[in-house]
Design a protein around this motif. Structure first.
Motif, PDB file in Angstrom:
ATOM      1  N   VAL A  51     -15.373   1.063   7.113  1.00  0.00           N
ATOM      2  CA  VAL A  51     -13.884   0.153   7.545  1.00  0.00           C
ATOM      3  C   VAL A  51     -13.505  -0.746   5.850  1.00  0.00           C
ATOM      4  O   VAL A  51     -12.328  -0.693   5.483  1.00  0.00           O
ATOM      5  CB  VAL A  51     -14.348  -1.279   8.613  1.00  0.00           C
ATOM      6  CG1 VAL A  51     -12.938  -2.438   8.564  1.00  0.00           C
ATOM      7  CG2 VAL A  51     -14.222  -0.261   9.879  1.00  0.00           C
ATOM      8  N   PRO A  52     -15.218  -1.175   4.728  1.00  0.00           N
ATOM      9  CA  PRO A  52     -14.099  -1.879   4.057  1.00  0.00           C
ATOM     10  C   PRO A  52     -13.208  -1.116   2.979  1.00  0.00           C
ATOM     11  O   PRO A  52     -12.408  -0.952   2.497  1.00  0.00           O
ATOM     12  CB  PRO A  52     -15.670  -1.904   3.190  1.00  0.00           C
ATOM     13  CG  PRO A  52     -16.917  -1.831   4.735  1.00  0.00           C
ATOM     14  CD  PRO A  52     -16.033  -1.290   5.454  1.00  0.00           C
ATOM     15  N   LEU A  53     -13.571   0.895   3.403  1.00  0.00           N
ATOM     16  CA  LEU A  53     -13.208   1.163   2.199  1.00  0.00           C
ATOM     17  C   LEU A  53     -11.465   1.725   3.170  1.00  0.00           C
ATOM     18  O   LEU A  53     -10.855   1.727   2.261  1.00  0.00           O
ATOM     19  CB  LEU A  53     -14.043   3.532   3.064  1.00  0.00           C
ATOM     20  CG  LEU A  53     -13.056   3.813   1.904  1.00  0.00           C
ATOM     21  CD1 LEU A  53     -12.997   3.873   0.640  1.00  0.00           C
ATOM     22  CD2 LEU A  53     -13.667   5.193   1.910  1.00  0.00           C
ATOM     23  N   VAL A  54     -11.303   1.302   4.443  1.00  0.00           N
ATOM     24  CA  VAL A  54     -10.249   1.928   4.801  1.00  0.00           C
ATOM     25  C   VAL A  54      -9.219   0.396   4.171  1.00  0.00           C
ATOM     26  O   VAL A  54      -8.420   0.804   4.044  1.00  0.00           O
ATOM     27  CB  VAL A  54     -10.063   1.541   6.704  1.00  0.00           C
ATOM     28  CG1 VAL A  54      -8.808   1.600   6.840  1.00  0.00           C
ATOM     29  CG2 VAL A  54     -10.448   3.295   7.079  1.00  0.00           C
ATOM     30  N   ARG A  55      -9.555  -0.478   4.067  1.00  0.00           N
ATOM     31  CA  ARG A  55      -9.803  -1.967   4.137  1.00  0.00           C
ATOM     32  C   ARG A  55      -9.061  -1.806   2.794  1.00  0.00           C
ATOM     33  O   ARG A  55      -8.159  -2.009   1.937  1.00  0.00           O
ATOM     34  CB  ARG A  55     -10.328  -3.054   3.737  1.00  0.00           C
ATOM     35  CG  ARG A  55      -9.623  -4.593   3.866  1.00  0.00           C
ATOM     36  CD  ARG A  55     -10.498  -5.469   3.917  1.00  0.00           C
ATOM     37  NE  ARG A  55      -9.824  -6.630   3.626  1.00  0.00           N
ATOM     38  CZ  ARG A  55      -8.535  -7.484   3.660  1.00  0.00           C
ATOM     39  NH1 ARG A  55      -8.313  -6.826   4.592  1.00  0.00           N
ATOM     40  NH2 ARG A  55      -8.413  -8.834   3.073  1.00  0.00           N
ATOM     41  N   ALA A  56     -10.171  -0.866   1.496  1.00  0.00           N
ATOM     42  CA  ALA A  56      -9.650  -1.196   0.258  1.00  0.00           C
ATOM     43  C   ALA A  56      -8.853  -0.924  -0.141  1.00  0.00           C
ATOM     44  O   ALA A  56      -7.062  -0.115  -0.972  1.00  0.00           O
ATOM     45  CB  ALA A  56     -10.716  -0.241  -0.401  1.00  0.00           C
ATOM     46  N   LEU A  57      -8.738   1.612   0.831  1.00  0.00           N
ATOM     47  CA  LEU A  57      -7.023   1.647   0.541  1.00  0.00           C
ATOM     48  C   LEU A  57      -5.673   1.276   0.911  1.00  0.00           C
ATOM     49  O   LEU A  57      -4.613   1.328   0.290  1.00  0.00           O
ATOM     50  CB  LEU A  57      -7.519   3.090   0.962  1.00  0.00           C
ATOM     51  CG  LEU A  57      -8.515   4.485   1.195  1.00  0.00           C
ATOM     52  CD1 LEU A  57      -8.651   5.024   1.475  1.00  0.00           C
ATOM     53  CD2 LEU A  57      -8.390   4.872  -0.324  1.00  0.00           C
ATOM     54  N   GLY A  58      -5.875   0.386   2.137  1.00  0.00           N
ATOM     55  CA  GLY A  58      -4.626  -0.455   2.551  1.00  0.00           C
ATOM     56  C   GLY A  58      -4.601  -1.351   0.841  1.00  0.00           C
ATOM     57  O   GLY A  58      -3.246  -1.325   0.879  1.00  0.00           O
ATOM     58  N   LEU A  59      -5.057  -2.173   0.476  1.00  0.00           N
ATOM     59  CA  LEU A  59      -4.883  -2.951  -1.270  1.00  0.00           C
ATOM     60  C   LEU A  59      -4.341  -2.070  -1.463  1.00  0.00           C
ATOM     61  O   LEU A  59      -3.474  -2.509  -2.541  1.00  0.00           O
ATOM     62  CB  LEU A  59      -6.099  -3.701  -1.269  1.00  0.00           C
ATOM     63  CG  LEU A  59      -6.199  -4.449   0.458  1.00  0.00           C
ATOM     64  CD1 LEU A  59      -8.138  -5.297  -0.160  1.00  0.00           C
ATOM     65  CD2 LEU A  59      -6.264  -5.565   0.635  1.00  0.00           C
ATOM     66  N   LYS A 107      -2.469   0.334  -1.875  1.00  0.00           N
ATOM     67  CA  LYS A 107      -1.208   0.968  -1.207  1.00  0.00           C
ATOM     68  C   LYS A 107      -0.516   0.007  -1.292  1.00  0.00           C
ATOM     69  O   LYS A 107       1.327  -0.440  -1.473  1.00  0.00           O
ATOM     70  CB  LYS A 107      -1.379   1.949   0.422  1.00  0.00           C
ATOM     71  CG  LYS A 107      -1.936   2.754   0.571  1.00  0.00           C
ATOM     72  CD  LYS A 107      -1.633   3.768   1.493  1.00  0.00           C
ATOM     73  CE  LYS A 107      -1.758   4.570   1.903  1.00  0.00           C
ATOM     74  NZ  LYS A 107      -0.154   5.688   1.370  1.00  0.00           N
ATOM     75  N   GLN A 108      -0.847  -1.725  -0.989  1.00  0.00           N
ATOM     76  CA  GLN A 108       0.356  -2.537  -0.558  1.00  0.00           C
ATOM     77  C   GLN A 108       0.497  -3.139  -1.697  1.00  0.00           C
ATOM     78  O   GLN A 108       1.091  -3.618  -2.740  1.00  0.00           O
ATOM     79  CB  GLN A 108      -0.509  -3.483   0.148  1.00  0.00           C
ATOM     80  CG  GLN A 108       0.221  -4.966   0.416  1.00  0.00           C
ATOM     81  CD  GLN A 108      -0.766  -6.031   0.865  1.00  0.00           C
ATOM     82  OE1 GLN A 108      -1.731  -6.122   0.657  1.00  0.00           O
ATOM     83  NE2 GLN A 108      -0.679  -6.550   1.996  1.00  0.00           N
ATOM     84  N   SER A 109      -0.312  -3.297  -3.179  1.00  0.00           N
ATOM     85  CA  SER A 109      -0.708  -2.902  -4.470  1.00  0.00           C
ATOM     86  C   SER A 109       0.696  -3.183  -5.425  1.00  0.00           C
ATOM     87  O   SER A 109       2.165  -3.883  -5.794  1.00  0.00           O
ATOM     88  CB  SER A 109      -1.586  -3.085  -5.310  1.00  0.00           C
ATOM     89  OG  SER A 109      -1.328  -1.881  -5.406  1.00  0.00           O
ATOM     90  N   PRO A 110       1.131  -1.656  -4.994  1.00  0.00           N
ATOM     91  CA  PRO A 110       2.121  -1.416  -5.908  1.00  0.00           C
ATOM     92  C   PRO A 110       3.957  -2.209  -5.581  1.00  0.00           C
ATOM     93  O   PRO A 110       4.966  -2.526  -5.492  1.00  0.00           O
ATOM     94  CB  PRO A 110       2.938  -0.236  -6.248  1.00  0.00           C
ATOM     95  CG  PRO A 110       0.888   0.913  -5.445  1.00  0.00           C
ATOM     96  CD  PRO A 110       0.561  -0.743  -4.713  1.00  0.00           C
TER      97      PRO A 110
END
Length: 202
Positions: free
Chosen positions: A186-194, A196-199
């Protein structure tokens, strides 16, 4: 026999190349093709499949536009099919059309005139008879027009469910690459989401 449905853009090609159409007309209108350069070839189911196989053996993906002359939405869609041929043909997408109506042979001059006008300079096939049309539509579960058949370079049909939220590329992956049971932490999934969100915030 067929219900005419509203034209919906088809995701296509890549070996899977994906493409779509959003506007009423393509950005660049194709120039007319001389009628003398066009043919409307009557085919059986076996001959139709042989035409598709001939292209996949060359290493091409194949898009078949299923239509008939009396289908208004089909004719509205055709310029987009022509655009796919022009833009993706050089990249390995073989485009062809297939008329489900054997009666189009009786209207051959009108069919070729239409194809000429929209610049459809690729192979065109028509059901050799009503019986052959039923074989094709039955095998490929075609219950409405316009419709699109898409085959990858291995000759395998790419079928995207009507209710799917994905396109041809993902469908091809689903069919060819087994999905395992392992799950990402789950932490990796959340990190990937962040990531993607940052741009989007910049």
């Amino acid at each position: 026999m067929f219900a005419v449905r509203r034209f919906v853009c088809a995701a296509v090609f890549a070996a899977a190349l994906a493409a779509g159409c959003g506007a009423d007309e393509p950005a660049a209108k194709a120039p007319p093709v001389p009628v003398s350069d066009l043919q409307l070839t009557p085919v059986s189911l076996d001959q139709f499949e042989a035409a598709v196989a001939a292209e996949t053996k060359k290493g091409n993906a194949v898009l078949v536009d299923v239509w008939f002359l009396g289908c208004g939405p089909c004719k509205k869609k055709f310029p987009h099919v022509v655009e796919l041929h022009r833009t993706h043909g050089p990249k390995g997408l073989a485009v062809m059309s297939y008329s489900i109506m054997a009666d189009d042979l009786k209207e051959k001059d009108k069919v070729l005139a239409f194809l000429s006008k929209v610049g459809a300079g690729f192979p065109h096939y028509v059901a050799a008879s009503d019986a052959e049309s039923e074989k094709v539509t039955g095998k490929y579960k075609l219950d409405a027009t316009p419709a699109t058949l898409l085959f990858d370079r291995a000759g395998k049909r790419i079928e995207v469910p009507d209710d799917a939220y994905w396109g041809a590329q993902t469908q091809r992956s689903i069919g060819n690459f087994p999905i395992g049971t392992d799950r990402m932490p789950v932490p990796l999934v959340r990190a990937l989401g962040l990531v993607k969100q940052s741009p989007a915030r910049v």
